[in-house]
Motif scaffolding. Structure first.
Motif, PDB file in Angstrom:
ATOM      1  N   LEU A  43       0.823  -1.213   0.000  1.00  0.00           N
ATOM      2  CA  LEU A  43       0.000   0.000   0.000  1.00  0.00           C
ATOM      3  C   LEU A  43       0.853   1.257   0.000  1.00  0.00           C
ATOM      4  CD1 LEU A  43      -2.905  -0.954   2.424  1.00  0.00           C
ATOM      5  CD2 LEU A  43      -3.041  -0.566  -0.038  1.00  0.00           C
ATOM      6  N   THR A  44       1.922   1.256   0.789  1.00  0.00           N
ATOM      7  CA  THR A  44       2.815   2.420   0.828  1.00  0.00           C
ATOM      8  C   THR A  44       3.434   2.667  -0.530  1.00  0.00           C
ATOM      9  OG1 THR A  44       3.301   1.975   3.146  1.00  0.00           O
ATOM     10  CG2 THR A  44       4.833   3.404   1.971  1.00  0.00           C
ATOM     11  N   ASP A  45       3.886   1.603  -1.166  1.00  0.00           N
ATOM     12  CA  ASP A  45       4.489   1.740  -2.491  1.00  0.00           C
ATOM     13  C   ASP A  45       3.465   2.237  -3.508  1.00  0.00           C
ATOM     14  OD1 ASP A  45       6.723   1.547  -4.230  1.00  0.00           O
ATOM     15  OD2 ASP A  45       5.930  -0.336  -5.016  1.00  0.00           O
ATOM     16  N   ALA A  46       2.244   1.708  -3.453  1.00  0.00           N
ATOM     17  CA  ALA A  46       1.208   2.109  -4.408  1.00  0.00           C
ATOM     18  C   ALA A  46       0.800   3.566  -4.204  1.00  0.00           C
ATOM     19  CB  ALA A  46      -0.005   1.202  -4.278  1.00  0.00           C
ATOM     20  N   LEU A  47       0.701   3.990  -2.953  1.00  0.00           N
ATOM     21  CA  LEU A  47       0.257   5.356  -2.669  1.00  0.00           C
ATOM     22  C   LEU A  47       1.338   6.398  -2.919  1.00  0.00           C
ATOM     23  CD1 LEU A  47      -1.861   4.664   0.531  1.00  0.00           C
ATOM     24  CD2 LEU A  47      -2.692   5.173  -1.790  1.00  0.00           C
ATOM     25  N   THR A  48       2.588   5.978  -3.001  1.00  0.00           N
ATOM     26  CA  THR A  48       3.665   6.934  -3.249  1.00  0.00           C
ATOM     27  C   THR A  48       4.141   6.914  -4.697  1.00  0.00           C
ATOM     28  OG1 THR A  48       5.308   5.324  -2.515  1.00  0.00           O
ATOM     29  CG2 THR A  48       4.486   6.884  -0.865  1.00  0.00           C
ATOM     30  N   MET A  49       3.426   6.184  -5.571  1.00  0.00           N
ATOM     31  CA  MET A  49       3.778   6.163  -6.993  1.00  0.00           C
ATOM     32  C   MET A  49       3.523   7.540  -7.601  1.00  0.00           C
ATOM     33  SD  MET A  49       2.285   2.736  -8.691  1.00  0.00           S
ATOM     34  CE  MET A  49       3.252   1.290  -8.837  1.00  0.00           C
ATOM     35  N   ASP A  50       4.418   7.945  -8.482  1.00  0.00           N
ATOM     36  CA  ASP A  50       4.251   9.212  -9.195  1.00  0.00           C
ATOM     37  C   ASP A  50       3.553   8.922 -10.516  1.00  0.00           C
ATOM     38  OD1 ASP A  50       4.432  11.880  -9.828  1.00  0.00           O
ATOM     39  OD2 ASP A  50       6.443  11.681 -10.695  1.00  0.00           O
ATOM     40  N   VAL A  51       2.213   9.087 -10.517  1.00  0.00           N
ATOM     41  CA  VAL A  51       1.412   8.748 -11.678  1.00  0.00           C
ATOM     42  C   VAL A  51       0.558   9.950 -12.062  1.00  0.00           C
ATOM     43  CG1 VAL A  51      -0.389   7.212 -12.546  1.00  0.00           C
ATOM     44  CG2 VAL A  51       1.319   6.340 -10.983  1.00  0.00           C
ATOM     45  N   ASP A  52       0.485  10.242 -13.345  1.00  0.00           N
ATOM     46  CA  ASP A  52      -0.353  11.321 -13.849  1.00  0.00           C
ATOM     47  C   ASP A  52      -1.775  10.784 -14.014  1.00  0.00           C
ATOM     48  OD1 ASP A  52      -1.367  13.610 -14.921  1.00  0.00           O
ATOM     49  OD2 ASP A  52      -0.365  13.395 -16.871  1.00  0.00           O
ATOM     50  N   ILE A  53      -2.626  11.005 -13.006  1.00  0.00           N
ATOM     51  CA  ILE A  53      -3.984  10.458 -13.010  1.00  0.00           C
ATOM     52  C   ILE A  53      -4.815  11.074 -14.131  1.00  0.00           C
ATOM     53  CG2 ILE A  53      -6.125  10.285 -11.677  1.00  0.00           C
ATOM     54  CD1 ILE A  53      -4.429  10.008  -9.198  1.00  0.00           C
ATOM     55  N   ALA A  54      -4.595  12.346 -14.441  1.00  0.00           N
ATOM     56  CA  ALA A  54      -5.380  12.997 -15.491  1.00  0.00           C
ATOM     57  C   ALA A  54      -5.167  12.302 -16.836  1.00  0.00           C
ATOM     58  CB  ALA A  54      -4.993  14.467 -15.581  1.00  0.00           C
ATOM     59  N   ARG A  55      -3.960  11.828 -17.073  1.00  0.00           N
ATOM     60  CA  ARG A  55      -3.660  11.169 -18.341  1.00  0.00           C
ATOM     61  C   ARG A  55      -4.076   9.699 -18.337  1.00  0.00           C
ATOM     62  NH1 ARG A  55       2.332  10.755 -20.236  1.00  0.00           N
ATOM     63  NH2 ARG A  55       1.941   8.562 -20.149  1.00  0.00           N
ATOM     64  N   ARG A  56      -3.983   9.052 -17.204  1.00  0.00           N
ATOM     65  CA  ARG A  56      -4.261   7.619 -17.099  1.00  0.00           C
ATOM     66  C   ARG A  56      -5.731   7.318 -16.835  1.00  0.00           C
ATOM     67  NH1 ARG A  56      -0.810   3.539 -18.490  1.00  0.00           N
ATOM     68  NH2 ARG A  56       1.291   4.054 -17.923  1.00  0.00           N
ATOM     69  N   GLY A  57      -6.436   8.196 -16.148  1.00  0.00           N
ATOM     70  CA  GLY A  57      -7.808   7.929 -15.757  1.00  0.00           C
ATOM     71  C   GLY A  57      -7.845   7.282 -14.390  1.00  0.00           C
ATOM     72  N   PRO A  58      -9.021   6.889 -13.921  1.00  0.00           N
ATOM     73  CA  PRO A  58      -9.142   6.349 -12.560  1.00  0.00           C
ATOM     74  C   PRO A  58      -8.491   4.982 -12.371  1.00  0.00           C
ATOM     75  CG  PRO A  58     -11.229   6.190 -13.706  1.00  0.00           C
ATOM     76  CD  PRO A  58     -10.301   6.960 -14.608  1.00  0.00           C
ATOM     77  N   VAL A  59      -8.427   4.193 -13.430  1.00  0.00           N
ATOM     78  CA  VAL A  59      -7.802   2.877 -13.335  1.00  0.00           C
ATOM     79  C   VAL A  59      -6.429   2.979 -13.988  1.00  0.00           C
ATOM     80  CG1 VAL A  59      -7.938   0.462 -13.976  1.00  0.00           C
ATOM     81  CG2 VAL A  59     -10.022   1.710 -13.416  1.00  0.00           C
ATOM     82  N   PRO A  65      -1.911  -2.778  -7.208  1.00  0.00           N
ATOM     83  CA  PRO A  65      -1.218  -2.798  -5.916  1.00  0.00           C
ATOM     84  C   PRO A  65      -2.131  -2.401  -4.753  1.00  0.00           C
ATOM     85  CG  PRO A  65       0.146  -1.711  -7.555  1.00  0.00           C
ATOM     86  CD  PRO A  65      -1.182  -1.968  -8.194  1.00  0.00           C
ATOM     87  N   LEU A  66      -3.043  -1.467  -4.973  1.00  0.00           N
ATOM     88  CA  LEU A  66      -3.978  -1.101  -3.908  1.00  0.00           C
ATOM     89  C   LEU A  66      -4.899  -2.268  -3.562  1.00  0.00           C
ATOM     90  CD1 LEU A  66      -4.933   2.545  -4.924  1.00  0.00           C
ATOM     91  CD2 LEU A  66      -3.581   1.830  -2.951  1.00  0.00           C
ATOM     92  N   VAL A  67      -5.392  -2.949  -4.576  1.00  0.00           N
ATOM     93  CA  VAL A  67      -6.273  -4.106  -4.335  1.00  0.00           C
ATOM     94  C   VAL A  67      -5.507  -5.212  -3.607  1.00  0.00           C
ATOM     95  CG1 VAL A  67      -7.543  -5.968  -5.493  1.00  0.00           C
ATOM     96  CG2 VAL A  67      -7.824  -3.606  -6.252  1.00  0.00           C
ATOM     97  N   VAL A  68      -4.285  -5.488  -4.051  1.00  0.00           N
ATOM     98  CA  VAL A  68      -3.478  -6.540  -3.419  1.00  0.00           C
ATOM     99  C   VAL A  68      -3.127  -6.155  -1.980  1.00  0.00           C
ATOM    100  CG1 VAL A  68      -1.233  -7.701  -3.494  1.00  0.00           C
ATOM    101  CG2 VAL A  68      -2.576  -7.468  -5.576  1.00  0.00           C
ATOM    102  N   GLY A  69      -2.744  -4.906  -1.737  1.00  0.00           N
ATOM    103  CA  GLY A  69      -2.394  -4.463  -0.391  1.00  0.00           C
ATOM    104  C   GLY A  69      -3.567  -4.565   0.571  1.00  0.00           C
ATOM    105  N   VAL A  70      -4.747  -4.126   0.122  1.00  0.00           N
ATOM    106  CA  VAL A  70      -5.943  -4.224   0.967  1.00  0.00           C
ATOM    107  C   VAL A  70      -6.292  -5.687   1.208  1.00  0.00           C
ATOM    108  CG1 VAL A  70      -8.432  -3.771   1.018  1.00  0.00           C
ATOM    109  CG2 VAL A  70      -6.850  -1.949   0.361  1.00  0.00           C
ATOM    110  N   ALA A  71      -6.178  -6.519   0.184  1.00  0.00           N
ATOM    111  CA  ALA A  71      -6.477  -7.951   0.331  1.00  0.00           C
ATOM    112  C   ALA A  71      -5.514  -8.611   1.320  1.00  0.00           C
ATOM    113  CB  ALA A  71      -6.420  -8.654  -1.017  1.00  0.00           C
ATOM    114  N   LEU A  72      -4.229  -8.259   1.263  1.00  0.00           N
ATOM    115  CA  LEU A  72      -3.263  -8.812   2.220  1.00  0.00           C
ATOM    116  C   LEU A  72      -3.630  -8.435   3.649  1.00  0.00           C
ATOM    117  CD1 LEU A  72       0.086  -8.202   0.314  1.00  0.00           C
ATOM    118  CD2 LEU A  72      -0.795 -10.421   1.046  1.00  0.00           C
ATOM    119  N   LEU A  73      -3.990  -7.177   3.864  1.00  0.00           N
ATOM    120  CA  LEU A  73      -4.378  -6.746   5.218  1.00  0.00           C
ATOM    121  C   LEU A  73      -5.665  -7.427   5.671  1.00  0.00           C
ATOM    122  CD1 LEU A  73      -3.506  -2.947   5.098  1.00  0.00           C
ATOM    123  CD2 LEU A  73      -2.296  -4.764   6.307  1.00  0.00           C
TER     124      LEU A  73
END
Length: 182
Positions: A43-59, A65-73
């Motif tokens: 989750l820490t790695d996924a939340l600290t990724m430098d991603v341009d959301i405007a260009r990529r969209g919501p997915v 990584p967010l789904v996997v991190g939440v599933a692990l917890l």
């Protein structure tokens, strides 16, 4: 009525014998701790990724990584609740493994060496060659001695993996000397 001491009891509260028996009875909590640490790391790695959301969209690249991190917890919490309620994992019975036999360190070291060797060779030789050596070496380390078919199977697996990842999925892999051929 006289007090009767049960020889199987661990002793008075606070004694180390009781703590050890509690820990022995709840040893699966170590797996819960490991899953929790992995979940937080992902989750820490996924939340600290430098991603341009405007260009990529919501997915985008952070979704999995967010789904996997939440599933692990979630699995860590559910397992901890089960263990604390008295649940225990079953002993290894389904596999054809003799747990009384010692570890085969020769095989472990061969596999580790083959893996490290392929990691070193992937850049100069390319994935198809290094992957073929990895597949063939792993088959050899695990007991296959079919020198007539194993190299061929390893080469086919490696080339197919390279083509799928590099050409179909768009994941660039080093091609090495075969870069122009494939």
């Amino acid at each position: 009525m006289s007090a009767h001491l049960d020889p199987s009891s661990a002793g008075t509260p606070g004694k180390s014998g009781e703590n050890r028996s509690w820990l022995a009875r709840h040893s699966e909590l170590g797996v819960c701790a490991l899953l929790s640490v992995l979940g937080v790391l992902v989750l820490t790695d996924a939340l600290t990724m430098d991603v341009d959301i405007a260009r990529r969209g919501p997915v985008g690249p952070t979704t999995m990584p967010l789904v996997v991190g939440v599933a692990l917890l979630l699995v860590a919490v559910l397992l901890a609740v089960d263990v604390l309620r008295g649940g225990r994992g079953e002993a290894e019975a389904g596999e054809d493994v003799d747990l009384s036999e010692p570890t085969d360190w020769r095989t472990v070291l061969l596999l580790a060496g083959i893996f490290l060797g392929s990691a070193v060779l992937i850049e100069p030789l390319g994935f198809p060659v290094a992957g073929a050596l990895l597949f063939w070496g792993s088959a050899y380390a695990l007991g296959s001695r079919r020198t007539d078919r194993d190299p061929l199977i390893a080469a086919v697996l490696s080339v197919v993996t390279y083509v799928v990842f590099d050409n179909l999925l768009g994941v660039p892999l080093p091609g090495g000397p075969l870069m122009g051929v494939l």
